[in-house]
Scaffold this motif. Structure first.
Motif, PDB file in Angstrom:
ATOM      1  N   GLU A 289     -13.303  -2.692  10.953  1.00 10.61           N
ATOM      2  CA  GLU A 289     -14.380  -2.047  10.201  1.00 10.61           C
ATOM      3  C   GLU A 289     -14.966  -2.982   9.139  1.00 10.61           C
ATOM      4  OE1 GLU A 289     -14.895   1.698   7.102  1.00 10.61           O
ATOM      5  OE2 GLU A 289     -13.372   1.825   8.684  1.00 10.61           O
ATOM      6  N   TYR A 290     -14.111  -3.776   8.500  1.00 16.35           N
ATOM      7  CA  TYR A 290     -14.549  -4.627   7.396  1.00 16.35           C
ATOM      8  C   TYR A 290     -14.674  -6.102   7.793  1.00 16.35           C
ATOM      9  CZ  TYR A 290     -13.769  -0.760   4.107  1.00 16.35           C
ATOM     10  OH  TYR A 290     -13.829   0.432   3.425  1.00 16.35           O
TER      11      TYR A 290
ATOM     12  N   LYS B 211      -7.458  -1.017  12.439  1.00 18.26           N
ATOM     13  CA  LYS B 211      -8.726  -0.281  12.442  1.00 18.26           C
ATOM     14  C   LYS B 211      -9.631  -0.754  11.309  1.00 18.26           C
ATOM     15  CE  LYS B 211      -9.118   3.703  10.478  1.00 18.26           C
ATOM     16  NZ  LYS B 211      -8.969   5.134  10.067  1.00 18.26           N
ATOM     17  N   LEU B 212      -9.060  -0.886  10.126  1.00 23.41           N
ATOM     18  CA  LEU B 212      -9.862  -1.311   8.979  1.00 23.41           C
ATOM     19  C   LEU B 212     -10.193  -2.792   9.037  1.00 23.41           C
ATOM     20  CD1 LEU B 212      -8.184   0.814   6.169  1.00 23.41           C
ATOM     21  CD2 LEU B 212     -10.319   1.248   7.399  1.00 23.41           C
TER      22      LEU B 212
ATOM     23  N   THR C  81      -4.142   3.110  -1.173  1.00 23.92           N
ATOM     24  CA  THR C  81      -4.217   3.074   0.280  1.00 23.92           C
ATOM     25  C   THR C  81      -4.691   1.708   0.760  1.00 23.92           C
ATOM     26  OG1 THR C  81      -6.519   3.805   0.346  1.00 23.92           O
ATOM     27  CG2 THR C  81      -4.809   5.530   0.305  1.00 23.92           C
TER      28      THR C  81
ATOM     29  N   ILE D 240      -8.501  -2.886   0.268  1.00 23.93           N
ATOM     30  CA  ILE D 240      -9.536  -3.700   0.904  1.00 23.93           C
ATOM     31  C   ILE D 240     -10.825  -3.673   0.082  1.00 23.93           C
ATOM     32  CG2 ILE D 240     -11.103  -3.786   2.887  1.00 23.93           C
ATOM     33  CD1 ILE D 240      -8.717  -2.994   4.643  1.00 23.93           C
ATOM     34  N   GLU D 241     -11.241  -2.489  -0.318  1.00 19.47           N
ATOM     35  CA  GLU D 241     -12.491  -2.374  -1.056  1.00 19.47           C
ATOM     36  C   GLU D 241     -12.420  -3.097  -2.402  1.00 19.47           C
ATOM     37  OE1 GLU D 241     -13.385   1.794  -1.097  1.00 19.47           O
ATOM     38  OE2 GLU D 241     -14.220   1.746   0.945  1.00 19.47           O
TER      39      GLU D 241
ATOM     40  N   GLU E 228      -3.663   1.538  11.270  1.00 21.44           N
ATOM     41  CA  GLU E 228      -4.584   1.631  10.123  1.00 21.44           C
ATOM     42  C   GLU E 228      -5.105   0.261   9.715  1.00 21.44           C
ATOM     43  OE1 GLU E 228      -6.451   3.751   6.745  1.00 21.44           O
ATOM     44  OE2 GLU E 228      -5.926   4.144   8.842  1.00 21.44           O
TER      45      GLU E 228
ATOM     46  N   ARG F 118      -7.282   1.142   2.591  1.00 19.29           N
ATOM     47  CA  ARG F 118      -8.736   1.080   2.378  1.00 19.29           C
ATOM     48  C   ARG F 118      -9.067   0.754   0.924  1.00 19.29           C
ATOM     49  NH1 ARG F 118     -13.164   2.751   5.180  1.00 19.29           N
ATOM     50  NH2 ARG F 118     -11.906   3.907   6.710  1.00 19.29           N
ATOM     51  N   GLU F 119      -8.381   1.387  -0.014  1.00 16.46           N
ATOM     52  CA  GLU F 119      -8.646   1.125  -1.427  1.00 16.46           C
ATOM     53  C   GLU F 119      -8.349  -0.326  -1.793  1.00 16.46           C
ATOM     54  OE1 GLU F 119      -7.764   5.620  -3.202  1.00 16.46           O
ATOM     55  OE2 GLU F 119      -6.123   4.144  -3.056  1.00 16.46           O
TER      56      GLU F 119
ATOM     57  N   SER G 131       0.857  -1.190   0.000  1.00 17.95           N
ATOM     58  CA  SER G 131       0.000   0.000   0.000  1.00 17.95           C
ATOM     59  C   SER G 131       0.891   1.238   0.000  1.00 17.95           C
ATOM     60  CB  SER G 131      -0.905   0.007   1.246  1.00 17.95           C
ATOM     61  OG  SER G 131      -0.129   0.274   2.415  1.00 17.95           O
TER      62      SER G 131
END
Length: 280
Positions: free
Chosen positions: A67-68, A63-64, A17, A22-23, A60, A19-20, A9
């Motif tokens: 969240e996911y 945390k994610l 990132t 992961i999504e 980070e 997050r990107e 990342s």
């Protein structure tokens, strides 16, 4: 289960990132996504995660991960470079960050006066070949595998990264012939060392994604030798971009099947488990 344990990342040399990544993994129906920033704690370089940013990276990802959690099993890890007397993947060294696993890697070769990365630019590799090995490609290849053996002997990690990365620039520089008998003997010797270590070898499609190779690491011949030693394998993309997160996974599955593999390894609670290749 669709898994990838080798993901980069913007915390190191990746382009997206956490997050990107992961999504995108969720969009592509992954079950497990492991982040593995380049690291040689407590040191760093312009492509390793800066030492001061490691806590930010850990926070980070964790945390994610929470969240996911209902959509994806996100794991925290490091791809640790092996440089003798400088950087070794050891569980005790990284324990403070509570990683789910470690990846061991060899990128650097050196002598007393010069150090270079074997997967750098063609000019960098050519320069290193001349300065460190006086243009002798066989010596460079043998030195690379010798470094990996030392990594396996001295390191504590779960996955061996791109086991024959040394051939990444060979298609452009032609510094050795993969069909030579001495090279096959090197592969057999490496397989023996890996077998003793108990680590997983990744089938890494990163060289294909970046246009350097037309097949994954390890090569078809090397993978067949690994199968002879019943060495567990998993499929990883070594993704630096979100759109390459599952690059050539179907090809990698066929690569494994042709070598005789019927199962792929995955990591659960620190243990190696297996699933049928066709269910990946």
């Amino acid at each position: 289960m669709k898994t990838n344990y080798h993901t980069h990342s913007t915390f190191c040399d990746g382009k997206n990132t956490v997050r990107e990544m992961i999504e995108e993994a969720i969009r592509r129906n992954f079950s497990v996504l492991g982040f593995s920033s380049h690291c040689m704690y407590p040191f760093s370089s312009d492509w390793h995660i800066p030492t001061l940013n490691i806590p930010l990276y850990v926070d980070e990802v964790k945390k994610l991960r929470d969240e996911y959690a209902s959509k994806l099993d996100v794991k925290l890890a490091f791809e640790v470079d092996f440089i003798p007397s400088f950087s070794i993947p050891l569980r005790e060294t990284y324990k403070q960050f509570s990683p789910d696993y470690l990846i061991g890697a060899v990128h650097y070769l050196a002598n007393e006066d010069f150090i270079f990365t074997v997967d750098g630019s063609a000019d960098e590799v050519k320069n290193g070949l001349e300065k460190v090995f006086s243009g002798d490609g066989k010596k460079m290849v043998q030195s690379y595998f010798s470094a990996e053996k030392k990594l396996l002997e001295k390191g504590e990690f779960d996955i061996l990264a791109h086991a024959d990365l040394i051939r990444k620039l060979n298609g452009r520089l032609n510094f050795f012939d993969e069909k030579d008998s001495w090279y096959r003997e090197e592969l057999k010797s490496m397989a023996k060392a890996i077998s003793k270590s108990g680590v997983i070898v990744e089938i890494n499609t990163g060289g294909m994604a970046r246009g350097y190779t037309d097949s994954p690491y390890p090569s078809a011949e090397f993978l067949s030798i690994l199968k002879e030693y019943n060495i567990p394998v998993t499929i990883d993309s070594d993704a630096h971009n979100a759109d390459k997160i599952d690059f050539a996974f179907d090809f990698a599955k066929e690569h494994a099947i042709k070598a005789g593999y019927k199962e792929l390894a995955y990591i659960e609670d620190g243990n190696i488990k297996f699933q049928p290749v066709n269910e990946f």
